[in-house]
Structures are given as C-alpha cells and as structure tokens.
Design an enzyme around this catalytic site. Structure first.
Site, PDB file in Angstrom:
ATOM      1  N   GLU A 216     -12.779   0.358  -9.568  1.00  0.00           N
ATOM      2  CA  GLU A 216     -12.225  -0.530 -10.803  1.00  0.00           C
ATOM      3  C   GLU A 216     -13.493  -0.337 -11.960  1.00  0.00           C
ATOM      4  O   GLU A 216     -12.759  -0.446 -12.953  1.00  0.00           O
ATOM      5  CB  GLU A 216     -12.187  -2.127 -10.376  1.00  0.00           C
ATOM      6  CG  GLU A 216     -11.199  -2.121  -9.438  1.00  0.00           C
ATOM      7  CD  GLU A 216     -11.305  -1.553  -7.933  1.00  0.00           C
ATOM      8  OE1 GLU A 216     -12.338  -1.383  -7.511  1.00  0.00           O
ATOM      9  OE2 GLU A 216     -10.224  -1.739  -7.338  1.00  0.00           O
TER      10      GLU A 216
ATOM     11  N   GLU B 221       0.685  -1.216   0.003  1.00  0.00           N
ATOM     12  CA  GLU B 221      -0.048   0.084   0.136  1.00  0.00           C
ATOM     13  C   GLU B 221       0.952   1.235   0.083  1.00  0.00           C
ATOM     14  O   GLU B 221       0.466   2.170  -0.676  1.00  0.00           O
ATOM     15  CB  GLU B 221      -0.856   0.140   1.210  1.00  0.00           C
ATOM     16  CG  GLU B 221      -1.875  -1.134   1.464  1.00  0.00           C
ATOM     17  CD  GLU B 221      -2.872  -1.184   0.188  1.00  0.00           C
ATOM     18  OE1 GLU B 221      -2.971  -0.149  -0.825  1.00  0.00           O
ATOM     19  OE2 GLU B 221      -3.448  -2.313  -0.052  1.00  0.00           O
TER      20      GLU B 221
ATOM     21  N   ARG C 141       0.269   3.845  -3.170  1.00  0.00           N
ATOM     22  CA  ARG C 141      -0.356   5.005  -2.874  1.00  0.00           C
ATOM     23  C   ARG C 141       0.389   6.188  -2.810  1.00  0.00           C
ATOM     24  O   ARG C 141       0.531   7.187  -3.161  1.00  0.00           O
ATOM     25  CB  ARG C 141      -1.088   4.531  -1.552  1.00  0.00           C
ATOM     26  CG  ARG C 141      -2.250   3.605  -1.761  1.00  0.00           C
ATOM     27  CD  ARG C 141      -3.268   3.615  -0.744  1.00  0.00           C
ATOM     28  NE  ARG C 141      -3.934   2.351  -0.474  1.00  0.00           N
ATOM     29  CZ  ARG C 141      -5.279   2.326   0.045  1.00  0.00           C
ATOM     30  NH1 ARG C 141      -5.798   3.392   0.546  1.00  0.00           N
ATOM     31  NH2 ARG C 141      -5.736   0.875   0.105  1.00  0.00           N
TER      32      ARG C 141
ATOM     33  N   ASP D  34      -4.931  -9.121  -8.336  1.00  0.00           N
ATOM     34  CA  ASP D  34      -5.592  -8.338  -9.480  1.00  0.00           C
ATOM     35  C   ASP D  34      -4.409  -7.475 -10.056  1.00  0.00           C
ATOM     36  O   ASP D  34      -4.008  -7.765 -11.120  1.00  0.00           O
ATOM     37  CB  ASP D  34      -6.529  -7.252  -8.668  1.00  0.00           C
ATOM     38  CG  ASP D  34      -6.191  -6.554  -7.386  1.00  0.00           C
ATOM     39  OD1 ASP D  34      -4.904  -6.903  -6.969  1.00  0.00           O
ATOM     40  OD2 ASP D  34      -7.080  -6.078  -6.815  1.00  0.00           O
TER      41      ASP D  34
END
Ligand code: DMJ
Length: 830
Positions: free
Chosen positions: A734, A452, A456, A583
C-alpha cells in the site's frame, strides 16, 4: 415456393443383378447407407407361409404387366421430373403427378406414391424429413396389408444422410410405410426407394429423388473483423483507431451451416453501435446488412475515437418479438485504442522498449533503480518457478510450494501483469502457456475466498488481457467468472464468502459479510461483461453492490454487514475503518466511476466518503492549527468503534488511501474538487497520510513497516511502538502504491527517494536465496523469515516500485486504471 426435391420412378432389373452405387454395408458412412434398412422384420417366411405362392404369382404377373403392356412400362411414361412439396402435400392434389403403377404386384393393380409429408420447405438440416410410401389399388384404396408385407423396401441415401431412428425398422402399416430422412448438412442428397418383390428374378421398382436439405433456423451469429486494407483477421479485443475494419456477419444453424441472415427474423437487418456521434463511421452509413451469397453480409467500420463500443445486429420490420434475443445474441464489445498511448504491443519487451524511449531526463536517472526492482522481481519469480511452479505460493525458505487458494498457480496469475510491464518475454510466455494448458479449475476442489479469487485470479487474467490483448486470458477469465457466479446466489445477493471452483458451489455461511469482500468485486466483473458481452457477471456484481448500499448509511460504513442469507441487508454493530475489512470498498467507488464515468452515483458516493473521512483522521485535517504551519502534518487514519469512540490504531492496509485520494485529485472534475474546499483538504490528506505511511516503514529498525501500529491519542498523535501481534510484515504494497500516485500527481522526486528506501529495506531484510519472505518482526535484526511469499508482493509491491521509478508511459493512466491487486483494467470500458 422454391422446389427442393427431384423425384422419379423407374424400373430396374431384378435385385439379383442390381448393385446400388457405392453400396458398402460395412461402412455406411462412406456412401449409401440405406442397405441396412432393408425391411426384413415383417418379411414373410417363404417356406412356411402358404400365401407365398399366391404372392409369387402376383409379383410375376405384375412384372409381366410392365414388360408386355405398352404404355404401362415405366420407361415409356412421362416421369415426373420434380416433385414439389405442394404437389405431394398430403395428397392434396391427387393425380397431379403421373405416378407409375406396379400393376398386379400385390395381387391387384397397385400404385405406389412417395409423398413428402411436410407441406413447406421442411427438409432442414438436422431435422427428420418425413416421407411416406403409399400403396393404393386402382380405385385409390389402400392396398391389401398382407400383400404389401411381402414386399421388401430399401432406402439408399447419399452422403451422410440416414434414416432417423424413429423410422426404423421400416414396416408397412396398412398399405403405408413412413420413414424419415435426416441429414446434418445443408446440401442435396440422392435418395432412392426400392420396392422389391420376393421373387429374386422380378424387377425392382426404384423411386429416386433428390432432396435439398436447407440449413436450419439461425442458431448463432458470428461477427468477424478484419483490417480492410490487409485482410488480416483481428483476434484480440483491442482494435486500431482510424483503420478501416471490415466486419462480416454470418448466421449459422446448429450444425454450422450458413443460414440466410434474415430468414428467422424477417425484415431488414442493420448493424447498430453504441458509439457516440462522430466517434465511428460506417459504410454503408445505415449499417444495412445486405446479404451476399449464402448468408454473409459486410459492413465497414472506422473508429475515430478511442474507447469501448458495442455493436449488435438489429431487426427493422419483420417479427418484432425476435428483437431482444437478436440483440443479445449479436452484441459484441470492441475496444479501440490509440496505439500512440496504450499500445497493443506484441511482447513485453517491445512494451518496455516503447515506454523507455519516452523517458524524461529524471526518468533516466531512475532507470537503474527500476532495473534493480526488475531483478528483484525476477529473483522471486525464479524461486517460485524452480520450487513451487503450479502451486499457489512459494515458501521461499523451505523451498516448497503450498496451495492456499485451491491450487490454481495463483502466483503465476498474480504475476502476469508485472511480467508484462517489466518486459519479461520468456517468463510471460511461460505464464501464458500455463494459463492455456495447465490452469485447471476442476482441481480447485476446496472452499476459497471469492474476494481473493476475484481480485487476484480474475483481475490477473483480465489485466494480462488488457496489456497483451491475448484472447486466451479472456477465455480463462470468462471460465473463472462463470465458476464464481454461484457465490452470488444468496437471498441478499451479497456473495457467500467462499466458492468451490471445481464443484461450482458456495457454502452458505451465517458469518457477517465483510464490507470489502462484498463491495470490491465490481470492476472485475463489470470488465468481464464489457469484454465478453455476457451480462451475468456485471449483474451479479452490481446486485452485490446495491445490496451493500441498501443498508442506507451514507459515507463510511461499518466493516460488517448481515450475513448473505438475510434478504434484507443490515449493518452489524462493528468498527468504522479504512484499513482491514473495508479498504477496497472505498477504492472501488472511485474506480467504478473511472470505469464508467456516466454512472455518477459512484462518484457521489466517493465524495460522500471523502467528506466523512476526516472523522477518522487525526490530527483533524480541518483543525486550524494544522492548516498554516507550512509543514507536512503526519495524519493518521485511525478507527472508530461501534459506539463512536476512537480506536488509536492504524493499519498498513489503510496506506492505500493517500494514493486513492491523489487519484481522485487527478481525475475528478474540478467543480467537485472546488466544492467544500475539497482540493485543499484532500491534498493535505494525501500528502500527510503518505508521510505517515512512509514513517511506518522508515521508523522501524529494519525499515520495513509493521502490519499495524498504535497511535498516541494525544496530539500530535505520533505512532507508538507496534504491539507484538502487529509487528510482522507481509511486504504489503500500500505505501509503494501511494508513492506511485503521489509521484504522478506532484512529480516530486521525494516520493521516488522514499520508494527507494522501501525497496532497500525489502532487499536488506526480506530477501532470501530463493525469493522474498514475510518477516515476523520488523524491529528485530536479523529478521526471522515467516517462510511465505504472498502473491501480492509479485502483483503489487514490486510493480508499484517499478512504476514509481519508470517513465509515465509505462502505465497510461488516461486509458487504464489498476484494480485493488494492481492489475490494469480499462477506463471507459462499459
Ligand atoms: C491485496 O491483496 C489487495 O491490495 C487488497 O485490496 C488488500 N490487501 C492486499 C495487499 O495488502
């Protein structure tokens, strides 16, 4: 060999009458600081020592010698004007210099010589320069020790020169006194040695010298770029095409002194570049760095094609072992951009104005919707700014902030690129100031997800740098990257799951590695290396990627791999999926290829995945009954368990897939797409999966999509009501992301209309007075807010909707791509 020191002896009046120039013992730095070095330590106590009387006689007689004996007086002698290192090299040339005698001062004829011990030009800034004072009798033997001990020696030095600690206190040893002079600047200093008799009335023998301190060996290379015509310095990494740039190369020692360019390596130095033929012109065309003055050389560059180029200094001839470090030390990344396309705009609003000026008639019709998205984003930003500034996330209902990522102000980092694209000058500026002044990784003293933080925070900083060109973003990204690196120190080279940024440590873990966490950090770290030249980032991420590949399973991988602590990476029996836990691993196969198309393995891996994808899609995209129906088949991306049975569930997270497929259709070479009928299959998948994702939103009471939905195992495999643990919505991006790519691929306004429905549902059911909130149940009206606003709502959800409604120029896909968190990075960057 060049001379580097001037020295002379002369006799001065007695110490009592003499004051050294600039003498200020209270402030040694202000000038002559050798006062403090007076050798008091071994001075004989005049009252208690019976030899004192004898010494006094000896000194007086020495003075008389000077005064009475013509030809022996120092002033009359032909004093040496220059003492070179050769001449005084360890006494190798005895008698080469006429040196003064101080006859009788030590009880017998005594000669003083000041020798510079190093034989070559070793007066180097920052290094002690060794000198020795010798007292010899007339027959060349060392003077009597006791006699010398009675003499006081002082050293006065100009500027910031000083005696090095190693030579203090000054003390005679067997007729010899060694002292070291140090100066941090490459400059000439005045040095004066005074030899003083205990008799205050006696003359003082002075030896003055000028010592030229040279800059030390090259320590750092600097490469500066300026626009050749205006002389304006180029600070960002994005540089203009077709404008001549003047590139100045300098080398400096550790103290910042300019050093001659080829001093440490010898041979000739050339500027080299990785530019393809005809992509860049150099003047002189050889790139030869011919030194001017004190160690600067200039070459002129003009880039003819956009893209990334590395330049470095290379040695031709000389000591070849110096070659690799020289290249490492000098490599610099340049990004030439065509400002007609990407543009390096001075502010978000100028960027917005520029792309809006390129709106098509249809874009004009959607501009109002784009503005509504802008307003919604600003509403969320204001809530965060007011109630949670500096915290990671806003809790928009309770109007509090919370630190879920170590306390980095993550919402700010994740919002910067959206702020830029939407044209918010003031807010962007405030975010920049936060990054510059307040972002403190030392505060993040907790274990936070490496993945993350990478997508990010690192992605957000790099993206802000991509768009604005402001170096501060890259500087902080580099700092963050450095603090993330410890996470990659595992036996397998896959990252440990968390890192403590403040401590620079990662906790070991025996938990299996999540595929997406090890396999989608690469574009950020590779970009960081491309921009900073620091290869460690790319190496770490590439090694992690290779470790994932080492399981040796082609196509779709299980979502769990063995823990980072196991050197040999193995697959863990777990599901095969395209949503949660997996993903972005698949996404980054294609995006790593976009980042560097010459690395074809990424493309091949992506093609393998795509060829395997129908295995977890229902209805089967190759089944004949779905082929010719002339309607859009709502494909579902489901999961497969470790034992090969199907799990009839579709995550909203997997809704990025149709967008990724559309991107593949836009970017991959036609020959790859023609093969195996991929063009047709991919298109059906992109279109049909997008339709299903939209259905996930549109079919709920609120119009918001649930986190996941069950899928009927019976054809035509419709969605079944979401189970209670999957009914919440984090306002994930998404579907909006895929709508954006599908619109770019097709230009079909349907995708904008669908996007508008998504947006309306968010406004209707997730908007709260001070932000937007995740909701507990997408089927329940009124919604129950979860009192959290995920940072990806700012980074992605609003951004993709805004871009969907904006002209294509808002995001230049020819030069940029988006990381998995929606932050723009550069294509062809490596
Ligand atoms: C984002 O942080 C990224 O898109 C990530 O790859 C997947 N999950 C969230 C959004 O849902």
């Amino acid at each position: 060999m060049g001379h580097f020191a001037h020295a002379s002896f002369q006799k001065r009046p007695g110490l009592a009458h003499w004051r050294g120039p600039k003498a200020d013992p209270a402030d040694p730095a202000a000038g002559w600081n050798g006062q403090a070095a007076w050798n008091e330590v071994r001075r004989t106590d005049e009252r208690g020592d019976p030899t004192f009387g004898l010494m006094l006689i000896a000194v007086i007689s020495a003075i008389l010698c000077f005064l009475i004996l013509p030809g022996e007086r120092l002033e009359d002698r032909e004093l040496p004007q220059r003492i070179t290192s050769e001449a005084v090299d360890s006494g190798a040339h005895p008698g080469a210099l006429p040196v003064p005698n101080l006859r009788g001062c030590c009880g017998e004829p005594t000669e003083f010589r000041w020798l510079f011990l190093d034989s070559t030009e070793k007066a180097v800034a920052g290094q002690p320069f060794r000198t020795v004072l010798l007292a010899r009798d007339s027959r060349g033997r060392q003077a009597r020790p006791a006699a010398c001990d009675a003499l006081r020696v002082g050293v006065d030095l100009s500027g910031k020169a000083h005696l090095s600690g190693a030579s203090l206190p000054l003390a005679w040893r067997l007729g010899q006194l060694e002292f070291h002079i140090e100066n941090e600047l490459a400059e000439v200093i005045d040095a004066e040695v005074r030899i003083e008799s205990p008799d205050p009335e006696a003359d003082v023998l002075l030896h003055t010298s000028q010592i030229r301190f040279m800059s030390g060996p090259s320590h750092s290379f600097a490469i500066e770029l300026q626009l050749a015509d205006s002389g304006s310095p180029m600070t960002g990494s994005s540089l203009p095409l077709r404008r001549e740039l003047s590139l100045t190369v300098t080398t400096k020692d550790q103290f910042g002194n300019l050093t001659p360019l080829n001093r440490s390596v010898g041979g000739q130095l050339m500027l080299r570049s990785s530019a393809q033929r005809n992509a860049m012109e150099m003047r002189p065309s050889t790139g030869l760095l011919s030194m001017r003055g004190t160690g600067e050389a200039q070459v002129f560059l003009t880039a003819l094609r956009p893209g990334h180029v590395e330049i470095w200094v290379e040695q031709v001839g000389g000591i070849s072992s110096a070659q690799p470090p020289l290249k490492n030390a000098t490599t610099r990344s340049l990004f030439f951009v065509d400002t007609d396309h990407t543009g390096v705009y001075s502010s978000p609003s100028s960027y917005l104005a520029a792309f809006r000026s390129k709106a098509s008639p249809s874009d004009m019709q959607w501009q109002a919707k784009a503005d509504e998205v802008r307003e919604a984003f600003l509403h969320a930003w204001k809530g965060y700014e007011r109630y949670a500034w500096g915290k990671d996330e806003l809790q928009p209902v309770s109007r509090l902030g919370r630190n879920t990522f170590g306390g980095l102000g993550l919402t700010i980092l994740d919002s910067l690129t959206t702020l830029w694209l939407m044209g918010f000058d003031e807010a962007f500026e405030k975010g920049l100031r936060f990054v510059k002044d307040d972002l403190d990784f030392d505060n993040a003293d907790s274990d936070v997800s490496v993945f993350e933080l990478t997508i990010r925070a690192l992605g957000g900083l790099l993206g802000a740098h991509t768009l604005s060109g402001k170096e501060i973003f890259l500087e902080r990204a580099q700092e963050l990257g450095g603090r993330l690196l410890p996470a990659f120190q595992s036996p397998s080279r896959m990252p440990w799951p968390t890192v403590n940024l403040a401590r620079g440590t990662s906790k070991t873990s025996t938990q299996p590695v999540i595929l997406s966490e090890a396999g989608s950090l690469q574009v950020e770290f590779r970009s960081l290396t491309a921009r900073t030249g620091d290869a460690r980032f790319r190496r770490a991420a590439d090694k992690a990627f290779q470790a994932v590949q080492s399981v040796g399973i082609p196509g779709i991988l299980p979502v769990f791999l063995s823990p980072p602590g196991m050197a040999k990476v193995q697959a863990v029996a777990s599901k095969f999926a395209f949503g949660a836990l997996a993903d972005s691993y698949y996404e980054y196969l294609l995006k790593q290829w976009l980042q560097r198309p010459s690395e074809k393995n990424f493309k091949e891996l992506f093609l393998e995945v795509m060829d395997a994808l129908p295995g977890i899609v229902r209805p089967s995209p190759s089944a004949s009954e779905t082929e010719q129906m002339g309607r859009v088949v709502h494909y579902k991306l489901i999961e497969m368990t470790a034992d090969g049975s199907l799990d009839w569930k579709m995550d909203h997270l997997s809704c990025f897939a149709p967008g990724l497929i559309a991107l593949g259709l836009m970017e991959l070479p036609q020959h790859d797409l023609v093969e195996k009928g991929r063009n047709a299959t991919w298109w059906r998948l992109a279109e049909g999966l997008t339709a299903s994702c939209f259905e996930l939103w549109a079919s709920s009471a609120t119009g918001l999509a649930p986190e996941f939905s069950k899928v009927n195992s019976k054809a035509p495999h419709k969605f079944i009501e979401a189970s209670s643990n999957g009914r919440h919505s984090f306002l994930r991006p998404e579907t909006a992301e895929s709508l954006f790519y599908l619109y770019r691929l097709t230009g079909d306004e349907k995708y904008r209309r669908w996007g508008s429905k998504l947006f309306q549902a968010i406004l209707n059911h997730a908007k709260v007075p001070h932000g937007f909130s995740s909701v507990r149940d997408v089927k329940a009206i009124p919604t129950s807010p979860m009192d959290e606003m995920q940072t990806f709502v700012m980074a992605e959800t609003f951004k993709y909707l805004f871009l969907l409604f904006s002209p294509a120029a808002a995001f230049d896909m020819n030069h940029l791509f988006l990381n998995t968190e929606g932050h723009p990075l550069k294509r062809n960057e490596l």
